[in-house]
Motif scaffolding. Structure first.
Motif, PDB file in Angstrom:
ATOM      1  N   PHE A  30       0.829  -1.202   0.000  1.00  0.00           N
ATOM      2  CA  PHE A  30       0.000   0.000   0.000  1.00  0.00           C
ATOM      3  C   PHE A  30       0.867   1.258   0.000  1.00  0.00           C
ATOM      4  O   PHE A  30       1.709   1.442   0.874  1.00  0.00           O
ATOM      5  CB  PHE A  30      -0.905  -0.002   1.237  1.00  0.00           C
ATOM      6  N   ALA A  47      -7.944  -2.997  -1.327  1.00  0.00           N
ATOM      7  CA  ALA A  47      -6.935  -2.749  -0.289  1.00  0.00           C
ATOM      8  C   ALA A  47      -7.324  -3.540   0.940  1.00  0.00           C
ATOM      9  O   ALA A  47      -8.494  -3.569   1.320  1.00  0.00           O
ATOM     10  CB  ALA A  47      -6.860  -1.257   0.036  1.00  0.00           C
ATOM     11  N   LYS A  48      -6.341  -4.212   1.546  1.00  0.00           N
ATOM     12  CA  LYS A  48      -6.660  -5.036   2.726  1.00  0.00           C
ATOM     13  C   LYS A  48      -5.471  -5.099   3.676  1.00  0.00           C
ATOM     14  O   LYS A  48      -4.321  -4.929   3.259  1.00  0.00           O
ATOM     15  CB  LYS A  48      -7.096  -6.434   2.308  1.00  0.00           C
ATOM     16  N   PRO A  49      -5.743  -5.362   4.964  1.00  0.00           N
ATOM     17  CA  PRO A  49      -4.643  -5.481   5.926  1.00  0.00           C
ATOM     18  C   PRO A  49      -3.766  -6.697   5.594  1.00  0.00           C
ATOM     19  O   PRO A  49      -4.283  -7.734   5.181  1.00  0.00           O
ATOM     20  CB  PRO A  49      -5.343  -5.691   7.277  1.00  0.00           C
ATOM     21  N   SER A  57     -11.946  -4.439   7.367  1.00  0.00           N
ATOM     22  CA  SER A  57     -11.163  -3.335   6.786  1.00  0.00           C
ATOM     23  C   SER A  57     -10.747  -3.570   5.329  1.00  0.00           C
ATOM     24  O   SER A  57      -9.824  -2.932   4.837  1.00  0.00           O
ATOM     25  CB  SER A  57      -9.903  -3.039   7.624  1.00  0.00           C
ATOM     26  N   ARG A  93      -7.035   2.550   7.560  1.00  0.00           N
ATOM     27  CA  ARG A  93      -5.805   1.768   7.726  1.00  0.00           C
ATOM     28  C   ARG A  93      -5.243   1.861   9.144  1.00  0.00           C
ATOM     29  O   ARG A  93      -4.666   0.908   9.656  1.00  0.00           O
ATOM     30  CB  ARG A  93      -4.778   2.314   6.724  1.00  0.00           C
ATOM     31  N   ARG A  96      -1.745   0.583   9.997  1.00  0.00           N
ATOM     32  CA  ARG A  96      -1.413  -0.842   9.836  1.00  0.00           C
ATOM     33  C   ARG A  96      -0.850  -1.076   8.436  1.00  0.00           C
ATOM     34  O   ARG A  96      -1.247  -0.394   7.491  1.00  0.00           O
ATOM     35  CB  ARG A  96      -2.665  -1.704  10.014  1.00  0.00           C
ATOM     36  N   PHE A  98      -0.830  -2.406   4.931  1.00  0.00           N
ATOM     37  CA  PHE A  98      -1.874  -2.850   4.007  1.00  0.00           C
ATOM     38  C   PHE A  98      -1.236  -3.299   2.696  1.00  0.00           C
ATOM     39  O   PHE A  98      -0.087  -2.952   2.401  1.00  0.00           O
ATOM     40  CB  PHE A  98      -2.843  -1.708   3.708  1.00  0.00           C
TER      41      PHE A  98
END
Length: 218
Positions: A30, A47-49, A57, A93, A96, A98
């Motif tokens: 990210f 977009a993801k953790p 999220s 976010r 975190r 991502f």
């Protein structure tokens, strides 16, 4: 039983195998520049953790004629400017790490996206496929997770509702075959894992994609 939470690490192992890599959507870490590049290349970007489960999220981002569309859980928001979009993404976010993933236009049932979970369990020295299930997104959602209101379907039943019956077996065989190869790769890198859940998507053209690998599948 060993657990591996980091999605990026697991995908890095799988990308080393040419046969598996072609089923993995393009991924980048990210950043503003990576997101801008990917939004120019793909219809949408997810977009993801890097560490996270249950579809929490996970957001879908799309460039539109007059700005950007952000689909977050069940809500859709539009932004006229890049700065508005990016500051909202940073709020989601919360610092975190991502990752960004190429968006895949999934086959749908009644207009709702459907994906597949293939579960394998270690039994003695060999791995056994325990389940192939479909997960149908709740209306208005793009994530299919059951904890987010998705509906569990038998894998073959979900496939029959999206593709001709003559293709059902080949799609299941393809997902199971890719999952077995991935399992061999992951076990050699992470000895001690005993259970794996693979989240597959099949796009409208019938191509099979791997979205996630879980060492603690629900």
């Amino acid at each position: 039983m060993r657990l591996v939470a980091n999605k990026w690490s697991k995908f890095s192992v799988l990308l080393g195998h040419a046969g598996v890599a072609k089923h993995i959507p393009t991924m980048r870490r990210f950043s503003a520049s990576n997101l801008q590049v990917m939004l120019r290349q793909y219809v949408f970007v997810v977009a993801k953790p890097i560490i996270g489960t249950g579809g929490s999220s996970v957001v879908k981002i799309k460039k539109t004629g007059n700005g950007y569309l952000l689909h977050d859980s069940g809500t859709k928001r539009t932004f006229r400017t890049w700065n508005e979009l990016f500051s909202t993404l940073n709020q989601i976010r919360k610092n975190r790490p991502f990752m960004l993933q190429q968006g895949i236009d999934l086959a749908t049932i009644d207009g709702r996206p459907v994906d597949y979970r293939v579960k394998l369990k270690k039994a003695g020295r060999s791995w056994v496929i325990r389940a192939v299930v479909g997960r149908l997104a709740r209306p208005g959602m793009f994530v299919t997770n059951i904890c987010r209101g998705g509906t569990l379907l038998k894998g073959a039943h979900a496939l029959r509702r999206t593709f001709p019956a003559s293709l059902v077996k080949s799609k299941i065989d393809k997902m199971c075959g890719v999952a077995r190869t991935c399992t061999m790769l992951l076990e050699s890198r992470y000895p001690g894992i005993g259970m794996l859940g693979y989240d597959f998507g099949i796009d409208k053209r019938g191509n099979v994609w791997i979205f996630e690998v879980n060492t603690k599948p629900h």
